[in-house]
Design a protein around this motif. Structure first.
Motif, PDB file in Angstrom:
ATOM      1  N   THR A   1      21.351 -32.179  91.284  1.00 28.87           N
ATOM      2  CA  THR A   1      20.082 -31.325  91.950  1.00 28.87           C
ATOM      3  C   THR A   1      18.733 -32.432  91.822  1.00 28.87           C
ATOM      4  O   THR A   1      17.450 -31.994  91.559  1.00 28.87           O
ATOM      5  N   ARG A   2      18.911 -33.775  91.546  1.00 27.24           N
ATOM      6  CA  ARG A   2      17.771 -34.580  91.436  1.00 27.24           C
ATOM      7  C   ARG A   2      16.959 -34.634  92.718  1.00 27.24           C
ATOM      8  O   ARG A   2      15.752 -34.563  92.656  1.00 27.24           O
ATOM      9  N   ALA A   3      17.553 -34.533  94.055  1.00 27.10           N
ATOM     10  CA  ALA A   3      16.988 -34.823  94.909  1.00 27.10           C
ATOM     11  C   ALA A   3      16.720 -33.535  95.858  1.00 27.10           C
ATOM     12  O   ALA A   3      15.659 -33.371  96.323  1.00 27.10           O
ATOM     13  N   ASN A   4      17.646 -32.651  95.778  1.00 22.29           N
ATOM     14  CA  ASN A   4      17.459 -31.231  96.464  1.00 22.29           C
ATOM     15  C   ASN A   4      18.466 -30.302  95.794  1.00 22.29           C
ATOM     16  O   ASN A   4      19.160 -30.780  94.926  1.00 22.29           O
ATOM     17  N   PRO A  19      12.056 -27.025  83.968  1.00 20.08           N
ATOM     18  CA  PRO A  19      11.124 -27.811  84.549  1.00 20.08           C
ATOM     19  C   PRO A  19      11.681 -28.555  85.541  1.00 20.08           C
ATOM     20  O   PRO A  19      11.067 -28.871  86.540  1.00 20.08           O
ATOM     21  N   HIS A  20      13.104 -28.849  85.517  1.00 14.82           N
ATOM     22  CA  HIS A  20      13.543 -29.697  86.737  1.00 14.82           C
ATOM     23  C   HIS A  20      13.743 -28.889  87.812  1.00 14.82           C
ATOM     24  O   HIS A  20      13.501 -29.452  88.939  1.00 14.82           O
ATOM     25  N   LEU A  21      13.883 -27.377  87.658  1.00 15.42           N
ATOM     26  CA  LEU A  21      14.261 -26.540  89.015  1.00 15.42           C
ATOM     27  C   LEU A  21      12.564 -26.309  89.576  1.00 15.42           C
ATOM     28  O   LEU A  21      12.557 -26.165  90.689  1.00 15.42           O
ATOM     29  N   LEU A  22      11.821 -26.260  88.850  1.00 12.20           N
ATOM     30  CA  LEU A  22      10.384 -25.926  89.186  1.00 12.20           C
ATOM     31  C   LEU A  22       9.893 -27.021  89.883  1.00 12.20           C
ATOM     32  O   LEU A  22       8.818 -26.533  90.987  1.00 12.20           O
ATOM     33  N   ARG A  23      10.493 -28.054  90.207  1.00 14.69           N
ATOM     34  CA  ARG A  23       9.849 -28.994  91.263  1.00 14.69           C
ATOM     35  C   ARG A  23      10.292 -28.752  92.693  1.00 14.69           C
ATOM     36  O   ARG A  23       9.610 -29.062  93.568  1.00 14.69           O
ATOM     37  N   PHE A  24      11.167 -27.905  92.667  1.00 15.18           N
ATOM     38  CA  PHE A  24      11.554 -27.281  94.025  1.00 15.18           C
ATOM     39  C   PHE A  24      10.898 -25.962  94.361  1.00 15.18           C
ATOM     40  O   PHE A  24      10.875 -25.313  95.336  1.00 15.18           O
TER      41      PHE A  24
END
Length: 211
Positions: free
Chosen positions: A51-54, A198-203
């Motif tokens: 999930t780093r890019a999308n 926080p990683h998922l909140l970027r999307f």
């Protein structure tokens, strides 16, 4: 063994049933609570990498959910973001918490039964002891004692007490062990969810993140 069961009398049969059930539960939980089936050590890093890019495709999320119990928890958070790109952090954490409660319930499956056996086996042994004492007193009469009935009463009393402890002690040890294992896995899943939030909140949309 058969002669011991005969000497112990009918009170030993509930203990035998409890011992068989306890053994089956211990074997089942040892298999189900293996780290590879609950919290694979590298799973979170793999999810973060994918999930780093999308966000991943639905079929990838489904495979993640089928991977392990931790996989189901992480997949629940990813699905929440896919379903609502404007999801707030509070709602996302709520999705993880809901999945986490279901995961804990699944890990604790059969543990109450095992704990009940561990606590009730000594009482079943005590019941056999009481019945044995009744046999001992019944063997006494004004005209003398009945040696056969006296020996039977002693056998019932001693064998049931011993067998009750033999069932209860291992059951209690494994119950405590599984409880500690579930607590450790629960902590690991909480930490993994906290890293993924926080990683998922970027999307999510900027307004949702700010909210």
């Amino acid at each position: 063994m058969f002669s011991i069961i005969q000497a112990a009398g009918w009170p030993i049969w509930p203990l035998i049933i409890c011992s068989v059930i306890a053994l089956a539960l211990v074997v089942e939980r040892l298999s189900s609570l293996r780290a590879a089936r609950v919290v694979p050590p590298k799973l979170l890093d793999e999810v973060l990498s994918v999930t780093r890019a999308n966000l991943p495709a639905p079929d990838v999320v489904n495979k993640l959910a089928d991977n392990s119990i931790l996989g189901r928890v992480l997949a629940a958070g990813i699905r929440a973001v896919i379903a609502d790109p404007r999801i707030t952090e509070e709602a996302l954490r709520g999705a993880f918490e809901s999945a986490g409660r279901a995961a804990v319930h699944r890990m604790e499956k059969y543990l109450n039964t095992l704990g009940t056996i561990a606590s009730s086996a000594p009482y079943l042994g005590l019941l056999g002891t009481v019945i044995g004492m009744i046999e001992i007193f019944a063997s006494q009469s004004p005209s003398g004692s009945n040696p056969a009935q006296l020996a039977q009463g002693i056998s019932i009393a001693l064998y049931n007490t011993a067998f009750g402890l033999i069932v209860a002690i291992p059951a209690l040890i494994f119950y405590r062990y599984f409880r500690g294992l579930v607590e450790q896995y629960t902590l690991d899943m909480e930490q993994a969810a906290n890293r993924l939030v926080p990683h998922l909140l970027r999307f999510t949309s900027p307004r949702a993140t700010a909210a």
